[in-house]
Design a protein around this motif. Structure first.
Motif, PDB file in Angstrom:
ATOM      1  N   VAL A  11       0.846  -1.193   0.000  1.00  0.00           N
ATOM      2  CA  VAL A  11       0.000   0.000   0.000  1.00  0.00           C
ATOM      3  C   VAL A  11       0.882   1.244   0.000  1.00  0.00           C
ATOM      4  CG1 VAL A  11      -1.727   1.317   1.299  1.00  0.00           C
ATOM      5  CG2 VAL A  11      -1.861  -1.186   1.204  1.00  0.00           C
ATOM      6  N   TRP A  12       0.514   2.226  -0.823  1.00  0.00           N
ATOM      7  CA  TRP A  12       1.289   3.471  -0.936  1.00  0.00           C
ATOM      8  C   TRP A  12       0.381   4.658  -0.650  1.00  0.00           C
ATOM      9  CZ3 TRP A  12       4.174   5.230  -6.049  1.00  0.00           C
ATOM     10  CH2 TRP A  12       4.932   6.372  -5.768  1.00  0.00           C
ATOM     11  N   VAL A  13       0.751   5.442   0.365  1.00  0.00           N
ATOM     12  CA  VAL A  13       0.015   6.654   0.724  1.00  0.00           C
ATOM     13  C   VAL A  13       0.976   7.831   0.622  1.00  0.00           C
ATOM     14  CG1 VAL A  13      -1.259   7.856   2.537  1.00  0.00           C
ATOM     15  CG2 VAL A  13      -1.460   5.366   2.312  1.00  0.00           C
ATOM     16  N   THR A  14       0.541   8.902  -0.019  1.00  0.00           N
ATOM     17  CA  THR A  14       1.413  10.075  -0.134  1.00  0.00           C
ATOM     18  C   THR A  14       0.692  11.328   0.342  1.00  0.00           C
ATOM     19  OG1 THR A  14       2.936  11.258  -1.597  1.00  0.00           O
ATOM     20  CG2 THR A  14       0.797  10.657  -2.527  1.00  0.00           C
ATOM     21  N   ALA A  15       1.428  12.186   1.048  1.00  0.00           N
ATOM     22  CA  ALA A  15       0.890  13.458   1.519  1.00  0.00           C
ATOM     23  C   ALA A  15       1.501  14.574   0.687  1.00  0.00           C
ATOM     24  CB  ALA A  15       1.214  13.660   3.004  1.00  0.00           C
ATOM     25  N   MET A  16       0.667  15.456   0.181  1.00  0.00           N
ATOM     26  CA  MET A  16       1.119  16.504  -0.735  1.00  0.00           C
ATOM     27  C   MET A  16       1.468  17.771   0.045  1.00  0.00           C
ATOM     28  SD  MET A  16      -1.866  15.796  -3.556  1.00  0.00           S
ATOM     29  CE  MET A  16      -1.082  16.586  -4.966  1.00  0.00           C
ATOM     30  N   HIS A  17       2.664  18.333  -0.246  1.00  0.00           N
ATOM     31  CA  HIS A  17       3.146  19.490   0.506  1.00  0.00           C
ATOM     32  C   HIS A  17       3.539  20.649  -0.398  1.00  0.00           C
ATOM     33  CE1 HIS A  17       3.437  18.341   4.814  1.00  0.00           C
ATOM     34  NE2 HIS A  17       3.250  17.148   4.285  1.00  0.00           N
ATOM     35  N   GLY A  18       2.981  20.721  -1.597  1.00  0.00           N
ATOM     36  CA  GLY A  18       3.247  21.860  -2.460  1.00  0.00           C
ATOM     37  C   GLY A  18       4.219  21.601  -3.592  1.00  0.00           C
ATOM     38  N   CYS A  19       4.866  20.436  -3.584  1.00  0.00           N
ATOM     39  CA  CYS A  19       5.846  20.142  -4.644  1.00  0.00           C
ATOM     40  C   CYS A  19       5.203  20.096  -6.017  1.00  0.00           C
ATOM     41  CB  CYS A  19       6.521  18.795  -4.378  1.00  0.00           C
ATOM     42  SG  CYS A  19       7.443  18.720  -2.840  1.00  0.00           S
ATOM     43  N   HIS A  20       4.033  19.461  -6.103  1.00  0.00           N
ATOM     44  CA  HIS A  20       3.428  19.210  -7.408  1.00  0.00           C
ATOM     45  C   HIS A  20       3.056  20.494  -8.128  1.00  0.00           C
ATOM     46  CE1 HIS A  20       2.872  15.598  -4.932  1.00  0.00           C
ATOM     47  NE2 HIS A  20       3.034  14.933  -6.055  1.00  0.00           N
ATOM     48  N   GLU A  21       2.386  21.415  -7.423  1.00  0.00           N
ATOM     49  CA  GLU A  21       2.005  22.662  -8.094  1.00  0.00           C
ATOM     50  C   GLU A  21       3.225  23.541  -8.359  1.00  0.00           C
ATOM     51  OE1 GLU A  21       0.736  23.352  -3.692  1.00  0.00           O
ATOM     52  OE2 GLU A  21       0.910  21.694  -5.112  1.00  0.00           O
ATOM     53  N   THR A  22       4.259  23.400  -7.523  1.00  0.00           N
ATOM     54  CA  THR A  22       5.490  24.153  -7.755  1.00  0.00           C
ATOM     55  C   THR A  22       6.154  23.704  -9.052  1.00  0.00           C
ATOM     56  OG1 THR A  22       5.861  24.485  -5.385  1.00  0.00           O
ATOM     57  CG2 THR A  22       7.775  24.719  -6.842  1.00  0.00           C
TER      58      THR A  22
END
Length: 211
Positions: free
Chosen positions: A110-121
């Protein structure tokens, strides 16, 4: 036949891009510490994109094993097999990028990821990683659950498609007892209006707009 006792909690591998003083890095460390406090097994894997910061390393609970990808025993595969990992958690793009390379060897993981602004940057600065579009599309088909802390984090989904499972969870920190500081100690007038910033005071944090 000897039966293996059922785990009370799943074993979690927290993959960090580095051990520098960033929000995503601290989130992984805090969750790992809390997981072992609650009786679970947590392992930290550092992909070491930048050098380690001693004060950040000191925050890691001694019960949490720490491995580095550039040292013996620090491969993704070895950590997963050695510690019987059930869940992989990532918080920063460079950790996600690393996991995406290796996780297909473990289809049930199982893979869970928390988004911290990298993607939109990276959307706004595509030269940061030319492999970003290809990697994100693969991740959308592989990550089991996406967690965003701010609505702006989801901009990447408008571009590449929405995941099968996602939720919004605000950041949390362990409560600590604060120390009161007298205004006179800081040379501040009693009638002055104070604004306190609980982050690194770089312009991108928006403190100027708040002022």
């Amino acid at each position: 036949t000897i039966s293996t006792p059922r785990k009370g909690l799943p074993s979690v591998l927290f993959v960090l891009p580095d051990l520098s003083p960033g929000g995503g890095q601290l989130l992984g460390i805090r969750m790992a510490n809390e997981w072992v406090r609650r009786g679970g097994r947590a392992v930290l894997l550092n992909t070491r994109n930048v050098p380690d910061h001693d004060q950040v390393v000191s925050l890691i609970d001694q019960r949490v094993p720490l491995f580095h990808v550039d040292e013996l025993g620090g491969s993704f595969e070895e950590c997963v097999r050695r510690f019987d990992i059930d869940v992989v958690q990532t918080s920063i793009w460079w950790a996600e990028r690393y996991v995406e390379q290796w996780i297909n060897e473990f289809p049930d993981l199982v893979w869970v990821t928390a988004m911290h602004g990298c993607h939109e940057t990276i959307l706004g600065a595509p030269d940061t990683d030319e492999m970003f579009p290809e990697k994100v599309e693969k991740m959308l088909g592989r990550v089991d659950h996406w967690v965003h802390t701010a609505d702006k984090n989801t901009a990447v989904f408008s571009r590449f498609g929405h995941p099968k499972s996602q939720s919004r969870i605000v950041n949390g920190v362990m409560s600590t007892k604060g120390n009161q500081i007298d205004r006179q100690q800081l040379g501040i007038r009693e009638e002055a209006f104070l604004l306190c910033l609980a982050s690194r005071a770089i312009p991108e944090k928006g403190w100027f707009a708040a002022v």
